[in-house]
Design an enzyme around this catalytic site. Sequence first.
Site, mmCIF file in Angstrom:
data_model
loop_
_atom_site.group_PDB
_atom_site.id
_atom_site.type_symbol
_atom_site.label_atom_id
_atom_site.label_comp_id
_atom_site.label_asym_id
_atom_site.label_seq_id
_atom_site.Cartn_x
_atom_site.Cartn_y
_atom_site.Cartn_z
ATOM 1 N N SER A 135 -4.539 -58.894 -50.734
ATOM 2 C CA SER A 135 -5.390 -57.913 -49.834
ATOM 3 C C SER A 135 -5.661 -58.513 -48.736
ATOM 4 C CB SER A 135 -6.083 -56.998 -50.625
ATOM 5 O OG SER A 135 -6.710 -56.097 -49.532
ATOM 6 N N ASP A 188 -3.313 -50.818 -46.119
ATOM 7 C CA ASP A 188 -4.334 -50.082 -46.455
ATOM 8 C C ASP A 188 -5.160 -49.737 -45.569
ATOM 9 O OD1 ASP A 188 -6.222 -48.835 -48.196
ATOM 10 O OD2 ASP A 188 -6.625 -50.603 -49.662
ATOM 11 N N LYS A 262 -7.174 -48.188 -60.478
ATOM 12 C CA LYS A 262 -8.370 -49.163 -60.577
ATOM 13 C C LYS A 262 -9.000 -48.361 -61.801
ATOM 14 C CE LYS A 262 -9.127 -50.503 -55.845
ATOM 15 N NZ LYS A 262 -9.561 -49.958 -54.591
HETATM 16 O O1 OSB Z 1 -8.881 -50.246 -51.052
HETATM 17 O O2 OSB Z 1 -7.976 -51.460 -52.593
HETATM 18 C C1 OSB Z 1 -8.995 -51.399 -51.917
HETATM 19 C C2 OSB Z 1 -11.534 -53.998 -51.901
HETATM 20 C C3 OSB Z 1 -12.805 -53.459 -51.766
HETATM 21 C C4 OSB Z 1 -12.747 -51.955 -51.962
HETATM 22 C C5 OSB Z 1 -11.328 -51.538 -51.824
HETATM 23 C C6 OSB Z 1 -10.315 -52.274 -51.692
HETATM 24 C C7 OSB Z 1 -10.317 -53.543 -51.981
HETATM 25 C C8 OSB Z 1 -9.411 -54.532 -51.612
HETATM 26 C C9 OSB Z 1 -9.489 -55.857 -52.167
HETATM 27 O O3 OSB Z 1 -8.247 -54.207 -51.048
HETATM 28 C C10 OSB Z 1 -8.511 -56.050 -53.217
HETATM 29 C C11 OSB Z 1 -8.943 -57.460 -54.033
HETATM 30 O O4 OSB Z 1 -8.601 -58.647 -53.510
HETATM 31 O O5 OSB Z 1 -9.898 -57.453 -54.877
HETATM 32 MG MG MG Z 2 -7.302 -49.555 -51.409
#
Ligand code: OSB
Ligand code: MG
Length: 374
Positions: A135, A188, A262
């Site tokens: 991400s 995203d 999650k």
């Molecule tokens: O929306 O998936 C998300 C990180 C913090 C809060 C929300 C998100 C994210 C990420 C990071 O996309 C994912 C990672 O590398 O842990």
């Molecule tokens: Mg997300």
Amino acid sequence: MRIEQIELRELAMRLRFRFETSFGVEQDRRILLVTVRGEGGEGIAECVAGEFPGYAYETRDTAWSVIREFVAPLILGHDYATPHQLLHDLRFVRGHNMAVAAVEMAFWDLQAKALGVPLWHLLGGVRTKVPVGVSIGIQPTVEATIEQARIHLEEGYRRVKLKIKPGWDVAPVRAVREAFPDADLTVDANSAYRLVDVPIMRQLDTLDLAYIEQPLAHDDLIDHAALQGQLGTAICLDESIHSAEDARKGLQIGAGRVINVKVGRVRGYVAARRLHEVAVSFGAPVWCGGMLESGVGRAHNLHISTLEGFVLPGDTSSASRYWDADIVEPLLEAVDGVQQVPSGPGIGVRLVAGLVERLTQRIEILTADAKGCS
Ligand code: OSB
Ligand code: MG
């Protein structure tokens, strides 16, 4: 298994990169570790609540408070044969899923360790290798975005997810798509758009994305269904899904076709497994999201990713991407875009004790005897 002690510990850790999303910027992380002790053993989990309530209403401090004031007094001194029994005693703690999940997940680790089996075994997993992607936060320039995508694709990551926000969407995503025509690419938005932004979504729809993650409001399913009806690309739901029931409703009305699971967001493994069952029954693929976790949360993420329906690459990339020094051994590193699930008992990683002590900012130990006292 009698719950004798719950330890709350906050660590200060600094990410190797500045992580920008549509809701804010993170680099200095506050990691909340929850350890549950009983019958001579212990289990550990990481609470995924953020430093500020930008992704969800919970924060590290609300989770600490809810565990200390409400969760711990309800379960300390009690004997539970299963996580379901423990959750039953927490049924009147409404919401605060990330706080409850951290305790529930630590209990699963405790049980798996007591049985001497890897957690994925207890969860009903079917694989020991997990394909992962990255991400990538919002970058200062389009060139930097392409460069980040290139680095990670060359490292073998199976999918690249680009964070977008209004004013930073079609142009960088199109540039990355043009640079890497065959890459598995997703975006995203973390809830940054509204239904009036359909024209932007329709442009993204032409870029051959695997899915568009959480484009609309964090508490919405209805408008997502209206949007999904106008797009060929699948919508993936993240923030909107807090339970298996949310997943059932979302999939039933066509609010999306993919779910980012999650475990913390949905209240723990019992709920995550139910959600997974719902998704499989709808034929909807799921994958495990990330919350910039330390090795403790990362290990948990790998274990849930072993369930059958987790068919898309997760966000559990290498520990060394995030941290100069992670707090667990063995380090969880992806090789050619694949993470090996730790095979030891429970989550299968050990804390690096000296490092954890150095990073600790505060610690509180809750015990059955002290319960009710302040
Ligand atoms: O929306 O998936 C998300 C990180 C913090 C809060 C929300 C998100 C994210 C990420 C990071 O996309 C994912 C990672 O590398 O842990
Ligand atoms: Mg997300």
